[in-house]
Design a protein around this motif. Structure first.
Motif, mmCIF file in Angstrom:
data_model
loop_
_atom_site.group_PDB
_atom_site.id
_atom_site.type_symbol
_atom_site.label_atom_id
_atom_site.label_comp_id
_atom_site.label_asym_id
_atom_site.label_seq_id
_atom_site.Cartn_x
_atom_site.Cartn_y
_atom_site.Cartn_z
ATOM 1 N N LEU A 147 37.167 38.416 31.526
ATOM 2 C CA LEU A 147 37.733 37.343 32.345
ATOM 3 C C LEU A 147 37.538 37.666 33.816
ATOM 4 C CD1 LEU A 147 39.507 34.772 32.709
ATOM 5 C CD2 LEU A 147 41.502 36.296 32.638
ATOM 6 N N GLY A 148 36.862 36.800 34.540
ATOM 7 C CA GLY A 148 36.697 36.968 35.981
ATOM 8 C C GLY A 148 35.608 37.933 36.383
ATOM 9 N N ALA A 149 35.087 38.687 35.428
ATOM 10 C CA ALA A 149 34.023 39.660 35.694
ATOM 11 C C ALA A 149 33.436 40.065 34.352
ATOM 12 C CB ALA A 149 34.557 40.879 36.447
ATOM 13 N N ALA A 150 32.363 40.848 34.393
ATOM 14 C CA ALA A 150 31.730 41.295 33.163
ATOM 15 C C ALA A 150 32.698 42.120 32.323
ATOM 16 C CB ALA A 150 30.492 42.124 33.494
ATOM 17 N N LYS A 151 32.481 42.088 31.019
ATOM 18 C CA LYS A 151 33.323 42.839 30.093
ATOM 19 C C LYS A 151 32.857 44.287 30.082
ATOM 20 C CE LYS A 151 35.114 42.714 25.352
ATOM 21 N NZ LYS A 151 35.031 42.045 24.027
ATOM 22 N N ARG A 152 33.222 45.010 31.124
ATOM 23 C CA ARG A 152 32.888 46.429 31.236
ATOM 24 C C ARG A 152 33.838 47.082 32.227
ATOM 25 N NH1 ARG A 152 27.462 47.207 34.847
ATOM 26 N NH2 ARG A 152 28.308 49.329 34.823
ATOM 27 N N ARG A 190 46.464 34.810 35.589
ATOM 28 C CA ARG A 190 45.539 35.944 35.420
ATOM 29 C C ARG A 190 44.152 35.536 35.902
ATOM 30 N NH1 ARG A 190 46.910 40.157 31.116
ATOM 31 N NH2 ARG A 190 48.292 40.512 32.892
ATOM 32 N N LEU A 191 43.614 36.299 36.861
ATOM 33 C CA LEU A 191 42.282 36.060 37.395
ATOM 34 C C LEU A 191 41.231 37.022 36.839
ATOM 35 C CD1 LEU A 191 42.860 35.521 41.232
ATOM 36 C CD2 LEU A 191 42.199 33.809 39.556
ATOM 37 N N LEU A 192 41.659 38.221 36.466
ATOM 38 C CA LEU A 192 40.708 39.259 36.089
ATOM 39 C C LEU A 192 41.253 40.077 34.927
ATOM 40 C CD1 LEU A 192 38.175 41.077 36.744
ATOM 41 C CD2 LEU A 192 39.707 42.396 38.235
#
Length: 823
Positions: free
Chosen positions: A720-725, A712-714
């Motif tokens: 994970l892998g980016a902002a939590k939005r 899992r990358l995103l």
């Protein structure tokens, strides 16, 4: 013993087997490797070359790679050579004597990463702090040995040997290897990632292998010219008669096999970090992922000998250590987490007092780290007191390094410390669980290693499983938390052996409740990922590019309720034949609503249409064997499915896209290009408009595909892998894929399974190479409240990233990597 003033490099060289130029495994050094020149090679056993073993009657053939046992732990040992300053690593910032004695070198508490009790980590050790917070970092304080010796050579020799104040003739890990292997030989049990064998890997009968932090050359190159040479060597072996000629030839062949085994594991030099220890730890992780049988992997770096200039030197070493461990765990497949422990050592600490050169001198005791998922985090041992120490006094030790080693041997490596260390030493109880045991008490199944880089062979689409009829599996839906095994090898014209991965469409039909399918290699651990998300009243397809297990199978798991399963095969990947993938900037080549690529109007079963793909959207006029397209059914009159077949052939009894009335449903398609450079597309049961976007093609000059256990990358729900939005009109994502989660920096394309969930309203998600403009294509088409997944094969863009965007309504996105493409 050597003079106390010997340098770190001189001590390490004296305590290692001399660097062998054959370790690079290139053509120039091949004869040296098998003993026909000066020096020894990549080896095991007596420490001589493969040929030396032959001449002594120990035939090397049969030193084959093999998986570790079901309860075996793997140990990664990091040598911090030169003597690390423990006081500035695990910092007692609340102790006024520390500030008084360390002077300008002392770190203020506000500079550290606080742990507990007035102690903090060096600010560069962020990865170690994360492990501490997770309860997975043990800090063993006050490690040393009686009557400490301040010579690099002497003290390093004592630590490596596991025996203080004795002439070192073997190392502690080497003697463990003696007991582990007995009289057998195994090139894949223990390795130093470097260029020489350090003393700690030299046993009385066994010796570790050396694996350089670069890709092997001779034996690994698979060009036509090299293969002809390898075939000649193998023919020499097969034609050799009695006497020494055959075992000598077998030694050559064994080396070819060793190089071929390691070549897919070790990245190209340009893909490895410039910092030596970071590159070494990445190679270590890849050796473990490959499950060749390694139980011990070691690496070392320095110089930590900070007599002067410590304010510049020590933070650099700490940053290198942190980056190396972070890279190791990033590349290590998560399925190995409960099997791997990392430990550190150094020949001594530094003095508590600073000197006039902005440095510290050779000291005695120091703290060390043990990190891993099954480590019982916390402080162990005792922190040496600084009270009462005079200007030239050293800190006392409270933990004998033999107790430190015994705790590792008995707690993680299966026992036998008294035999290895020559006595009984305290077990510090550093581990919460034995290798492979998860927190819930279950035993984890190891993930299958990444496949060797291979090439694709398309086939006429063929259905191999339909649980509604009992084709290829039992005639019954897959129940909740159950799975079916799908035979791939020797089915539908696929080879019986050598199939590394399969390209197939998996469809869920007749689901009784919301659920997901997870597809994974046969015999491997089921990953925490999903391939398609379905539910009652709709058939949901998704293409998979999946590694095939050693047993020639893949497995399909169902999460909830029950659902029937269809599997249609479109091609396979092998390492020896086929075509390679060329990624493209996405381009729309078909839209029946506007007449793009075909006449305007819906597709139907009684009126299939041929779509010209060769010469369009970046696909060349000639030379492409297959095309990769995202196919979308739009404005369907009723339920049905799309079928794609190479033009000029009978329409296949398979499905690529399954849809319901008025639905917009995408799915990735990989199809052989047929007569005239065309594909034949038909809509069964109900008419539907069709949209198609090209993402790449296969040709002789294309890149090789590597399939891997899903990672899992995103996950925007978790940050994970980016902002939590959520992703929406005001927020798109540039996701780092190259150089992350085991994907090498040189990857030209990546294979992702992208899932949209928590969808606010009808919209679509597009994926394209970062740094390029929006191509006006789509990969997922969404409805409010829906959870939907689709496979994506996308060119890697600027910065090793791909862009994911949702231009209309917000949704959460999840992306799992299943493979990548390298040149």
């Amino acid at each position: 013993m050597f003079d106390a003033d010997i340098t770190t490099a001189e001590a390490l060289a004296a305590l290692s087997r001399p660097e062998d130029p054959s370790h690079a495994l290139d053509r120039r050094r091949f004869l040296q490797l098998v003993g026909m020149g000066a020096g020894a090679g990549v080896l095991a056993g007596t420490g001589m070359s493969l040929l030396d073993d032959v001449l002594l009657g120990r035939a090397p053939t049969g030193w084959a790679a093999g998986p570790i046992g079901p309860t075996d732990g793997v140990l990664v040992v990091i040598g911090m050579y030169g003597g690390n300053d423990g006081l500035n690593t695990v910092v007692p910032y609340d102790d006024p004597r520390y500030h008084e004695m360390h002077g300008s070198l002392a770190l203020d508490g506000s500079e550290t990463l606080p742990l507990a009790g007035g102690v903090g980590l060096h600010p560069e050790l962020t990865m170690f702090r994360q492990a501490w917070d997770a309860g997975q970092l043990a800090i063993v304080e006050g490690i040393g040995y009686p009557k400490p010796d301040l010579s690099h050579f002497n003290s390093m020799g004592f630590w490596m040997a596991g025996k203080p104040h004795a002439i070192p003739t073997s190392g502690w890990l080497g003697r463990w290897l003696d007991g582990y292997l007995g009289s057998s030989k195994d090139l894949y049990a223990a390795a130093e990632v470097g260029y020489s064998v350090p003393l700690h890997l030299i046993g009385q009968q066994q010796l570790g292998t050396v694996v350089p932090a670069n890709r092997p050359g001779y034996g690994a190159d698979q060009s036509a010219r090299s293969i002809r040479q390898y075939d000649a060597i193998r023919a020499m072996r097969d034609g050799a008669g009695a006497g020494w000629a055959r075992p000598v030839a077998e030694a050559f062949v064994d080396q070819l096999d060793l190089a071929k085994t390691l070549a897919p594991v070790v990245p190209d030099d340009g893909d490895l970090a410039d910092t030596k220890i970071v590159a070494q730890l990445e190679v270590a992780a890849r050796l473990i992922n490959a499950n060749l049988g390694f139980r011990v992997v070691t690496a070392g770096f320095g110089d930590f000998d900070s007599h002067a200039g410590q304010p510049q030197q020590h933070p650099t070493r700490m940053a290198e250590l942190n980056a190396a461990v972070a890279k190791f765990f990033d590349v290590l497949d998560p399925g190995w987490a409960s099997r791997v422990t990392v430990m550190t050592f150094s020949e001594f600490g530094r003095t508590p007092w600073d000197n006039d050169g902005a440095g510290t001198d050779h000291g005695t005791s120091a703290p060390h780290f043990v990190m891993g998922k099954n480590v019982k985090g916390g402080f162990y041992g005792q922190r040496p007191t600084l009270a009462g120490l005079g200007r030239w006094d050293r800190m006392a030790h409270h933990v004998d390094f033999r107790s430190y080693y015994a705790s590792i041997i008995d707690g993680w490596m299966g026992g036998g410390s008294s035999d290895v260390l020559g006595g009984n030493y305290e077990n510090l109880r550093l581990f919460a669980r034995t290798p492979g045991v998860e927190p819930d008490g279950s035993i984890n199944a190891l993930p299958l290693p990444p496949t060797a880089a291979g090439r694709f062979t398309p086939i006429t689409p063929t259905r191999i499983v339909d649980t509604r009829t009992g084709q290829g599996a039992a005639k019954a839906p897959i129940g909740a938390e159950r799975h079916i095994r799908v035979k791939i090898a020797d089915v539908a014209g696929l080879p019986a052996t050598g199939v590394d991965a399969v390209i197939a469409n998996v469809t869920a039909v007749g689901a009784t409740q919301p659920h997901f399918f997870t597809v994974y290699p046969g015999g491997g651990a089921r990953p925490n990922t999903s391939n398609l998300n379905g539910g009652p009243g709709r058939a949901v397809p998704n293409l998979v590019a999946m590694a095939v297990g050693d047993d020639g199978h893949i497995e399909v798991y169902n999460s909830h309720g029950s659902a029937d399963c269809l599997v249609d095969v479109f091609g396979y990947v092998t390492r020896d034949s086929g075509t390679g993938f060329v990624p493209l900037t996405p381009a729309r080549v078909l839209d029946s609503r506007s007449g793009t690529g075909v006449r305007s109007g819906r597709f139907s079963a009684d009126r299939p249409l041929d779509l010209q793909v060769a010469g369009r959207g970046g696909v060349p006029d000639t030379g492409a064997s297959a095309v990769v397209m995202n196919l979308i059914a739009v404005q369907a009159a009723g339920p049905g499915h799309l079928t794609v077949t190479p033009a000029g052939r009978q329409q296949a009894n398979t499905s690529n896209v399954n849809f319901g009335p008025n639905e917009t449903v995408p799915n990735l398609v990989v199809c052989e290009i047929g007569t005239g450079g065309k594909l034949s597309i038909a809509s069964a049961v109900s008419d539907a408009h069709v949209v198609g976007d090209v993402f790449g093609y296969f040709t002789d000059e294309g890149g090789r595909i590597v399939s891997m256990s899903p990672r899992r990358l995103l996950d925007t729900r978790e940050g994970l892998g980016a902002a939590k939005r959520r992703v929406g009109p005001s927020h798109q994502i540039d996701l780092t894929v190259a150089g992350s989660a085991g994907v090498p920096p040189s990857a030209s394309a990546v294979v992702l399974n992208v899932t949209a969930t928590n969808v606010g309203a009808a919209s679509h998600v597009s994926v394209w190479p970062a740094g390029q403009s929006d191509p006006g294509t789509s990969n997922l088409n969404l409805l409010g409240g829906q959870t939907i997944a689709n496979l994506v094969m996308c060119q890697v863009g600027a910065g090793g990233k791909v862009t994911l965007a949702n231009p209309i309504a917000e949704c959460d996105l999840i992306a799992d990597v299943f493979g990548y493409v390298v040149e």
